[in-house]
Design a protein around this motif. Structure first.
Motif, short mmCIF file in Angstrom:
data_model
loop_
_atom_site.label_atom_id
_atom_site.label_comp_id
_atom_site.label_asym_id
_atom_site.label_seq_id
_atom_site.Cartn_x
_atom_site.Cartn_y
_atom_site.Cartn_z
N LEU A 55 0.82 -1.21 0.00
CA LEU A 55 0.00 0.00 0.00
C LEU A 55 0.86 1.26 0.00
N GLN A 56 0.32 2.32 -0.61
CA GLN A 56 1.03 3.60 -0.74
C GLN A 56 0.23 4.69 -0.06
N GLY A 57 0.81 5.32 0.93
CA GLY A 57 0.19 6.50 1.54
C GLY A 57 -0.93 6.18 2.52
N GLU A 58 -1.19 7.15 3.39
CA GLU A 58 -2.18 6.98 4.46
C GLU A 58 -3.60 6.75 3.94
N ASP A 59 -3.99 7.44 2.86
CA ASP A 59 -5.35 7.27 2.34
C ASP A 59 -5.61 5.84 1.89
N GLU A 60 -4.63 5.26 1.21
CA GLU A 60 -4.77 3.88 0.73
C GLU A 60 -4.82 2.90 1.91
N ILE A 61 -4.02 3.17 2.93
CA ILE A 61 -4.01 2.32 4.12
C ILE A 61 -5.36 2.38 4.83
N ILE A 62 -5.86 3.59 5.03
CA ILE A 62 -7.15 3.78 5.71
C ILE A 62 -8.26 3.07 4.94
N GLU A 63 -8.26 3.21 3.62
CA GLU A 63 -9.29 2.57 2.80
C GLU A 63 -9.21 1.04 2.92
N PHE A 64 -8.01 0.50 2.84
CA PHE A 64 -7.81 -0.94 2.94
C PHE A 64 -8.23 -1.46 4.31
N LEU A 65 -7.72 -0.82 5.37
CA LEU A 65 -8.05 -1.26 6.73
C LEU A 65 -9.55 -1.15 6.99
N GLY A 66 -10.15 -0.06 6.55
CA GLY A 66 -11.59 0.13 6.75
C GLY A 66 -12.42 -0.96 6.10
N LYS A 67 -12.07 -1.31 4.86
CA LYS A 67 -12.78 -2.37 4.14
C LYS A 67 -12.62 -3.70 4.86
N HIS A 68 -11.39 -4.02 5.25
CA HIS A 68 -11.13 -5.28 5.95
C HIS A 68 -11.85 -5.36 7.29
N LEU A 69 -11.79 -4.28 8.05
CA LEU A 69 -12.48 -4.26 9.35
C LEU A 69 -13.97 -4.46 9.18
N PHE A 70 -14.54 -3.81 8.17
CA PHE A 70 -15.96 -3.94 7.90
C PHE A 70 -16.33 -5.39 7.59
N GLU A 71 -15.48 -6.08 6.83
CA GLU A 71 -15.72 -7.48 6.47
C GLU A 71 -15.53 -8.42 7.66
N ARG A 72 -14.56 -8.14 8.50
CA ARG A 72 -14.19 -9.07 9.57
C ARG A 72 -14.89 -8.83 10.89
N ALA A 73 -15.32 -7.61 11.15
CA ALA A 73 -15.93 -7.28 12.45
C ALA A 73 -17.10 -8.21 12.82
N PRO A 74 -17.97 -8.60 11.88
CA PRO A 74 -19.07 -9.50 12.27
C PRO A 74 -18.57 -10.84 12.83
N PHE A 75 -17.42 -11.31 12.39
CA PHE A 75 -16.85 -12.55 12.92
C PHE A 75 -16.25 -12.29 14.30
N TYR A 76 -15.43 -11.24 14.39
CA TYR A 76 -14.80 -10.91 15.67
C TYR A 76 -15.84 -10.65 16.75
N SER A 77 -16.94 -10.03 16.37
CA SER A 77 -17.98 -9.64 17.33
C SER A 77 -18.71 -10.83 17.96
N GLN A 78 -18.49 -12.01 17.42
CA GLN A 78 -19.12 -13.21 17.97
C GLN A 78 -18.31 -13.81 19.13
N SER A 79 -17.22 -13.15 19.49
CA SER A 79 -16.42 -13.64 20.62
C SER A 79 -17.23 -13.48 21.91
N ASP A 80 -16.79 -14.16 22.96
CA ASP A 80 -17.49 -14.09 24.25
C ASP A 80 -17.41 -12.70 24.87
N PHE A 81 -16.28 -12.04 24.67
CA PHE A 81 -16.04 -10.72 25.26
C PHE A 81 -15.41 -9.81 24.22
N SER A 82 -15.71 -8.53 24.33
CA SER A 82 -15.11 -7.53 23.44
C SER A 82 -14.42 -6.48 24.31
#
Length: 173
Positions: A126-153
């Motif tokens: 990845l190049q630059g902060e904007d690209e990083i933020i976009e990538f991380l945001g997309k990944h977090l959006f996809e993965r958060a529903p799985f992570y949120s099924q843990s016993d504790f947050s």
């Protein structure tokens, strides 16, 4: 008991896990390190030479192995582990497992990951902060529903490793 730590890369799973294991006098296992050791190849090399499907099969195999053990263990998952195949069910269906989502904000992840981008194959291109933020945001959006099924947050922003460890320990009582 197996204490499972899940969350996105940079959320502190390994560093918090090591400290937690030390305090509880549990074993510590980083699933990615276990895979690397058992396969005698880095994760990047496994992906390159054998492909992601092979890696995910091995990830599930070693996850089952750790979860089925009867030793007291803190297990740090790879960021994608709970999002693939039956891995989340393996964790949730185990009677001797407590899972924790180390929830870290997009801004905090960016701050933590920027200095170590070259060591993180998933984001090293990845190049630059904007690209990083976009990538991380997309990944977090996809993965958060799985992570949120843990016993504790546990929200990690603005907390020391020790504060996070204390929060986990208090959740176990």
């Amino acid at each position: 008991m197996i204490i499972v730590l899940m969350g996105y890369m940079g959320s502190g799973k390994s560093t918090v896990g090591k400290k937690l294991a030390y305090i509880l006098e549990y074993n510590f296992i980083d699933l990615d390190d276990l895979i690397t050791e058992k396969e005698s190849k880095s994760i990047a090399d496994i992906f390159k030479t054998k492909g992601e499907i092979y890696f995910r099969k091995k990830e599930t195999e070693y996850l089952k192995e750790v979860i089925s053990s009867d030793s007291n263990t803190v297990l740090s998952l790879g960021g994608g582990t709970p999002c693939y195949g039956i891995n989340l069910n393996i964790i949730k269906d185990s009677k001797n497992t407590k899972s924790f989502y180390l929830k870290t904000s997009l801004q905090e992840l960016k701050k933590r990951l920027l200095p170590e981008m070259e060591k993180r194959p998933l984001i090293s291109h990845l190049q630059g902060e904007d690209e990083i933020i976009e990538f991380l945001g997309k990944h977090l959006f996809e993965r958060a529903p799985f992570y949120s099924q843990s016993d504790f947050s546990i929200t990690t922003d603005g907390k020391s490793k020790m504060e996070i460890v204390e929060e986990i320990v208090l959740s176990l009582v």
